[in-house]
Write a protein that holds these residues in place. Structure first.
Motif, short mmCIF file in Angstrom:
data_model
loop_
_atom_site.label_atom_id
_atom_site.label_comp_id
_atom_site.label_asym_id
_atom_site.label_seq_id
_atom_site.Cartn_x
_atom_site.Cartn_y
_atom_site.Cartn_z
N GLU A 180 0.72 -1.26 0.12
CA GLU A 180 -0.08 0.13 -0.07
C GLU A 180 0.96 1.15 0.08
OE1 GLU A 180 -3.46 0.38 -0.17
OE2 GLU A 180 -3.66 -1.77 -0.30
N GLN A 181 2.15 1.08 0.39
CA GLN A 181 3.04 2.30 0.38
C GLN A 181 3.86 2.54 -0.84
OE1 GLN A 181 5.15 2.33 4.21
NE2 GLN A 181 3.65 1.51 5.15
N GLY A 182 3.48 1.35 -1.55
CA GLY A 182 4.23 1.58 -3.07
C GLY A 182 5.69 0.92 -3.08
N MET A 183 6.02 0.12 -1.92
CA MET A 183 7.38 -0.51 -1.91
C MET A 183 7.56 -1.77 -2.32
SD MET A 183 9.02 1.37 1.83
CE MET A 183 7.61 0.77 2.76
N LEU A 184 7.61 -2.03 -3.74
CA LEU A 184 7.26 -3.24 -4.17
C LEU A 184 8.98 -4.03 -4.70
CD1 LEU A 184 4.34 -2.43 -6.50
CD2 LEU A 184 4.37 -3.04 -4.20
N SER A 185 9.75 -3.29 -4.27
CA SER A 185 11.01 -3.53 -4.64
C SER A 185 12.15 -2.87 -3.78
CB SER A 185 11.51 -3.75 -6.07
OG SER A 185 11.41 -2.28 -6.57
N GLY A 186 13.38 -3.23 -3.89
CA GLY A 186 14.43 -2.58 -3.08
C GLY A 186 14.82 -3.07 -1.81
N ASN A 187 15.84 -2.67 -0.99
CA ASN A 187 16.40 -3.19 0.14
C ASN A 187 15.29 -3.07 1.09
OD1 ASN A 187 18.69 -3.15 -1.18
ND2 ASN A 187 19.37 -0.95 -0.39
N VAL A 188 14.41 -2.44 1.45
CA VAL A 188 13.53 -2.46 2.40
C VAL A 188 12.46 -3.67 2.19
CG1 VAL A 188 11.42 -1.18 3.60
CG2 VAL A 188 13.50 0.11 2.84
N ALA A 189 12.06 -3.55 0.75
CA ALA A 189 11.14 -4.88 0.49
C ALA A 189 11.67 -6.21 0.61
CB ALA A 189 10.57 -4.43 -1.03
N MET A 190 13.14 -6.21 0.10
CA MET A 190 13.78 -7.50 0.32
C MET A 190 13.92 -7.75 1.85
SD MET A 190 15.20 -10.16 -0.80
CE MET A 190 15.23 -9.56 -2.79
#
Length: 270
Positions: free
Chosen positions: A151-161
Protein backbone atom coordinates in the motif's frame (compact mmCIF):
# COMPACT_ATOMS: atom_id res chain seq x y z
CA UNK A 1 -26.03 -8.48 -20.34
CA UNK A 2 -24.21 -5.17 -20.24
CA UNK A 3 -24.45 -4.64 -16.49
CA UNK A 4 -21.06 -4.35 -14.75
CA UNK A 5 -19.19 -6.83 -12.58
CA UNK A 6 -18.39 -5.51 -9.12
CA UNK A 7 -14.97 -6.19 -7.58
CA UNK A 8 -14.07 -5.41 -3.96
CA UNK A 9 -10.82 -5.51 -2.00
CA UNK A 10 -9.37 -4.10 1.20
CA UNK A 11 -6.98 -1.98 -0.88
CA UNK A 12 -5.13 -2.07 -4.19
CA UNK A 13 -4.29 -5.78 -4.21
CA UNK A 14 -7.55 -6.73 -5.90
CA UNK A 15 -6.42 -4.83 -8.97
CA UNK A 16 -4.30 -7.88 -9.80
CA UNK A 17 -7.61 -9.72 -10.19
CA UNK A 18 -9.09 -6.83 -12.19
CA UNK A 19 -6.11 -6.96 -14.54
CA UNK A 20 -6.75 -10.64 -15.22
CA UNK A 21 -10.51 -10.09 -15.60
CA UNK A 22 -9.79 -7.44 -18.22
CA UNK A 23 -7.54 -9.86 -20.08
CA UNK A 24 -9.93 -12.82 -20.03
CA UNK A 25 -13.21 -10.89 -20.30
CA UNK A 26 -12.45 -7.85 -22.47
CA UNK A 27 -16.14 -7.10 -23.14
CA UNK A 28 -17.12 -6.89 -19.49
CA UNK A 29 -17.51 -3.61 -17.61
CA UNK A 30 -15.87 -3.59 -14.18
CA UNK A 31 -16.47 -1.44 -11.11
CA UNK A 32 -13.71 -1.71 -8.50
CA UNK A 33 -13.83 -0.55 -4.91
CA UNK A 34 -10.72 -0.66 -2.74
CA UNK A 35 -11.15 0.14 0.96
CA UNK A 36 -7.67 1.62 1.28
CA UNK A 37 -8.73 3.86 4.16
CA UNK A 38 -9.23 0.86 6.47
CA UNK A 39 -6.64 -1.43 4.96
CA UNK A 40 -5.30 -3.90 6.05
CA UNK A 41 -8.17 -6.19 7.00
CA UNK A 42 -5.91 -8.98 8.27
CA UNK A 43 -5.57 -7.77 11.90
CA UNK A 44 -9.27 -6.89 12.14
CA UNK A 45 -11.82 -8.88 14.09
CA UNK A 46 -14.23 -11.13 12.14
CA UNK A 47 -17.03 -8.70 13.01
CA UNK A 48 -15.11 -5.74 11.58
CA UNK A 49 -14.22 -7.67 8.44
CA UNK A 50 -17.85 -8.62 7.86
CA UNK A 51 -19.05 -5.08 8.53
CA UNK A 52 -16.51 -3.44 6.22
CA UNK A 53 -17.15 -5.99 3.48
CA UNK A 54 -20.91 -5.47 3.61
CA UNK A 55 -20.40 -1.70 3.37
CA UNK A 56 -18.40 -2.22 0.17
CA UNK A 57 -21.00 -4.61 -1.20
CA UNK A 58 -23.87 -2.26 -0.46
CA UNK A 59 -22.05 0.53 -2.28
CA UNK A 60 -21.59 -1.61 -5.38
CA UNK A 61 -25.17 -2.85 -5.30
CA UNK A 62 -26.24 0.76 -5.94
CA UNK A 63 -24.34 0.45 -9.25
CA UNK A 64 -26.64 -2.38 -10.40
CA UNK A 65 -23.87 -4.98 -10.71
CA UNK A 66 -24.69 -8.41 -12.16
CA UNK A 67 -22.01 -10.32 -10.26
CA UNK A 68 -19.66 -9.77 -7.32
CA UNK A 69 -16.01 -10.79 -7.14
CA UNK A 70 -14.47 -10.69 -3.65
CA UNK A 71 -10.86 -10.00 -4.63
CA UNK A 72 -9.69 -10.14 -1.02
CA UNK A 73 -8.69 -13.37 0.69
CA UNK A 74 -9.57 -12.14 4.18
CA UNK A 75 -13.01 -10.93 3.12
CA UNK A 76 -13.55 -14.17 1.19
CA UNK A 77 -12.66 -16.25 4.25
CA UNK A 78 -15.18 -14.50 6.51
CA UNK A 79 -18.04 -13.41 4.24
CA UNK A 80 -18.25 -15.55 1.09
CA UNK A 81 -20.86 -18.00 2.36
CA UNK A 82 -23.20 -15.37 3.78
CA UNK A 83 -22.89 -13.17 0.70
CA UNK A 84 -23.71 -16.12 -1.54
CA UNK A 85 -26.73 -16.92 0.62
CA UNK A 86 -28.08 -13.39 0.93
CA UNK A 87 -27.42 -11.82 -2.46
CA UNK A 88 -29.46 -12.58 -5.56
CA UNK A 89 -26.45 -12.21 -7.87
CA UNK A 90 -23.57 -14.69 -8.29
CA UNK A 91 -20.67 -14.20 -5.86
CA UNK A 92 -17.16 -15.63 -6.28
CA UNK A 93 -14.16 -15.39 -3.95
CA UNK A 94 -10.46 -15.98 -4.47
CA UNK A 95 -9.72 -18.87 -2.08
CA UNK A 96 -11.27 -21.83 -3.90
CA UNK A 97 -9.70 -20.84 -7.25
CA UNK A 98 -6.32 -20.42 -5.55
CA UNK A 99 -6.59 -23.80 -3.85
CA UNK A 100 -7.40 -25.52 -7.14
CA UNK A 101 -4.45 -23.87 -8.85
CA UNK A 102 -2.10 -25.02 -6.07
CA UNK A 103 -3.28 -28.62 -6.29
CA UNK A 104 -2.73 -28.58 -10.05
CA UNK A 105 0.78 -27.28 -9.46
CA UNK A 106 2.16 -29.40 -6.62
CA UNK A 107 4.08 -32.56 -7.41
CA UNK A 108 5.24 -33.59 -3.94
CA UNK A 109 1.95 -32.60 -2.22
CA UNK A 110 3.62 -30.09 0.11
CA UNK A 111 1.89 -26.71 -0.22
CA UNK A 112 2.74 -23.53 1.66
CA UNK A 113 0.33 -20.67 2.31
CA UNK A 114 1.20 -17.10 3.18
CA UNK A 115 -1.53 -14.58 3.92
CA UNK A 116 -2.83 -11.99 6.32
CA UNK A 117 -3.38 -12.83 9.96
CA UNK A 118 -7.11 -13.05 9.36
CA UNK A 119 -6.84 -15.39 6.39
CA UNK A 120 -4.38 -17.73 8.10
CA UNK A 121 -6.41 -17.66 11.32
CA UNK A 122 -9.55 -18.68 9.41
CA UNK A 123 -7.82 -21.78 7.98
CA UNK A 124 -9.93 -21.21 4.87
CA UNK A 125 -7.16 -22.28 2.49
CA UNK A 126 -6.32 -25.42 4.45
CA UNK A 127 -9.99 -26.38 4.47
CA UNK A 128 -10.36 -25.69 0.74
CA UNK A 129 -7.20 -27.66 -0.09
CA UNK A 130 -8.12 -30.66 2.07
CA UNK A 131 -11.65 -30.79 0.66
CA UNK A 132 -10.13 -31.40 -2.77
CA UNK A 133 -7.10 -33.45 -1.72
CA UNK A 134 -7.13 -34.72 1.90
CA UNK A 135 -3.54 -35.97 2.14
CA UNK A 136 -1.70 -32.73 1.46
CA UNK A 137 1.11 -31.51 3.70
CA UNK A 138 0.15 -27.87 4.36
CA UNK A 139 2.27 -25.16 6.00
CA UNK A 140 0.71 -21.74 6.69
CA UNK A 141 2.35 -18.49 7.74
CA UNK A 142 0.90 -15.02 8.40
CA UNK A 143 2.87 -12.14 6.87
CA UNK A 144 1.24 -8.97 8.26
CA UNK A 145 4.02 -6.68 7.04
CA UNK A 146 3.35 -7.33 3.35
CA UNK A 147 0.11 -5.40 2.83
CA UNK A 148 1.38 -2.11 4.34
CA UNK A 149 4.50 -2.53 2.19
CA UNK A 150 2.41 -2.78 -0.97
CA UNK A 151 0.00 0.00 0.00
CA UNK A 152 3.02 2.29 0.47
CA UNK A 153 4.28 1.37 -3.00
CA UNK A 154 7.47 -0.35 -1.82
CA UNK A 155 7.39 -3.28 -4.22
CA UNK A 156 11.14 -3.74 -4.66
CA UNK A 157 14.45 -2.52 -3.26
CA UNK A 158 16.26 -3.05 0.01
CA UNK A 159 13.32 -2.37 2.34
CA UNK A 160 11.06 -4.78 0.45
CA UNK A 161 13.75 -7.47 0.35
CA UNK A 162 14.55 -7.17 4.06
CA UNK A 163 10.87 -7.23 5.03
CA UNK A 164 10.16 -10.30 2.93
CA UNK A 165 13.27 -12.12 4.16
CA UNK A 166 12.38 -11.46 7.80
CA UNK A 167 8.73 -12.39 7.30
CA UNK A 168 9.48 -15.63 5.48
CA UNK A 169 12.28 -16.73 7.81
CA UNK A 170 10.02 -19.45 9.24
CA UNK A 171 9.56 -20.87 5.75
CA UNK A 172 13.08 -22.25 6.01
CA UNK A 173 11.44 -25.06 7.95
CA UNK A 174 9.25 -25.72 4.92
CA UNK A 175 12.01 -26.39 2.40
CA UNK A 176 10.28 -29.50 1.15
CA UNK A 177 7.34 -27.55 -0.28
CA UNK A 178 7.21 -27.09 -4.04
CA UNK A 179 4.20 -24.75 -4.18
CA UNK A 180 3.44 -21.55 -2.27
CA UNK A 181 0.04 -19.88 -2.35
CA UNK A 182 0.16 -16.08 -2.25
CA UNK A 183 -2.93 -15.96 -0.05
CA UNK A 184 -3.54 -12.24 -0.35
CA UNK A 185 -4.17 -10.35 -3.58
CA UNK A 186 -1.60 -7.75 -2.51
CA UNK A 187 1.18 -10.33 -2.49
CA UNK A 188 1.57 -10.83 -6.28
CA UNK A 189 2.86 -7.26 -6.38
CA UNK A 190 5.82 -8.56 -4.33
CA UNK A 191 6.13 -11.72 -6.41
CA UNK A 192 9.66 -11.09 -7.71
CA UNK A 193 11.01 -10.43 -4.21
CA UNK A 194 9.17 -13.41 -2.71
CA UNK A 195 10.46 -15.68 -5.49
CA UNK A 196 14.03 -14.60 -4.84
CA UNK A 197 13.68 -15.36 -1.13
CA UNK A 198 12.02 -18.80 -1.41
CA UNK A 199 14.03 -19.93 -4.42
CA UNK A 200 13.24 -20.99 -8.00
CA UNK A 201 12.24 -24.51 -6.94
CA UNK A 202 9.01 -23.17 -5.42
CA UNK A 203 6.08 -22.35 -7.70
CA UNK A 204 4.18 -19.25 -6.58
CA UNK A 205 0.41 -19.39 -6.96
CA UNK A 206 -1.74 -16.30 -7.41
CA UNK A 207 -5.49 -16.86 -7.56
CA UNK A 208 -6.08 -14.05 -10.07
CA UNK A 209 -6.05 -16.17 -13.23
CA UNK A 210 -8.20 -18.95 -11.76
CA UNK A 211 -10.64 -16.43 -10.29
CA UNK A 212 -11.09 -14.74 -13.67
CA UNK A 213 -11.62 -18.15 -15.28
CA UNK A 214 -14.26 -19.06 -12.71
CA UNK A 215 -15.95 -15.69 -13.19
CA UNK A 216 -16.15 -16.33 -16.92
CA UNK A 217 -17.68 -19.76 -16.37
CA UNK A 218 -20.30 -18.45 -13.92
CA UNK A 219 -21.28 -15.65 -16.29
CA UNK A 220 -21.68 -18.11 -19.14
CA UNK A 221 -23.71 -20.62 -17.11
CA UNK A 222 -26.03 -17.87 -15.90
CA UNK A 223 -26.26 -16.29 -19.37
CA UNK A 224 -24.82 -13.03 -18.06
CA UNK A 225 -21.97 -12.53 -20.53
CA UNK A 226 -21.84 -9.16 -22.25
CA UNK A 227 -22.04 -9.83 -25.97
CA UNK A 228 -21.96 -6.19 -27.01
CA UNK A 229 -19.11 -4.69 -29.01
CA UNK A 230 -19.05 -1.24 -27.42
CA UNK A 231 -15.80 -0.25 -25.62
CA UNK A 232 -15.81 -1.06 -21.91
CA UNK A 233 -15.93 1.84 -19.50
CA UNK A 234 -14.49 0.74 -16.18
CA UNK A 235 -14.92 2.61 -12.90
CA UNK A 236 -12.52 2.67 -9.96
CA UNK A 237 -13.24 3.83 -6.42
CA UNK A 238 -11.04 4.12 -3.36
CA UNK A 239 -11.92 5.08 0.19
CA UNK A 240 -8.41 6.46 0.70
CA UNK A 241 -5.78 8.58 -0.99
CA UNK A 242 -6.32 8.92 -4.74
CA UNK A 243 -2.71 9.86 -5.55
CA UNK A 244 -1.23 6.74 -3.91
CA UNK A 245 -3.88 4.58 -5.55
CA UNK A 246 -3.03 6.08 -8.93
CA UNK A 247 0.68 5.46 -8.45
CA UNK A 248 0.12 1.79 -7.69
CA UNK A 249 -2.33 1.27 -10.54
CA UNK A 250 0.29 2.55 -12.97
CA UNK A 251 2.61 -0.24 -11.82
CA UNK A 252 -0.08 -2.89 -12.21
CA UNK A 253 -1.53 -1.78 -15.57
CA UNK A 254 1.59 -0.08 -16.95
CA UNK A 255 -0.60 2.94 -17.69
CA UNK A 256 -2.90 5.38 -15.96
CA UNK A 257 -6.52 4.43 -15.31
CA UNK A 258 -9.41 6.72 -15.98
CA UNK A 259 -12.47 7.45 -13.87
CA UNK A 260 -10.94 7.06 -10.41
CA UNK A 261 -12.82 8.63 -7.53
CA UNK A 262 -12.55 8.74 -3.76
CA UNK A 263 -15.72 7.78 -1.90
CA UNK A 264 -16.94 7.38 1.67
CA UNK A 265 -18.82 4.18 2.43
CA UNK A 266 -18.71 4.11 6.23
CA UNK A 267 -22.07 4.03 7.93
CA UNK A 268 -22.75 6.77 10.47
CA UNK A 269 -22.69 5.51 14.04
CA UNK A 270 -25.66 6.80 16.01
Amino acid sequence: MDKPIGVIDSGVGGLTVVHELMRQLPREKLIYLGDTLRCPYGPRTPEEIRGFTWEMVEFLLTKDIKMLVIACNTATAYTLSELQEQLTIPVVGVIQPGARAAIKSTINNHVGIIGTEGTVRSKAYSIALNMIKPNLNISALACPAFVPLVEQGMLSGNVAMKTVEESLFALRDFKAMDTLILGCTHYPLLKDVIQEVVGPQVTLISSSEETARETSTILEVNQLLNEGLAPCYHQFYTTGDVDMFTTLTKRIFNSSIDNLRSVSIEKAVI
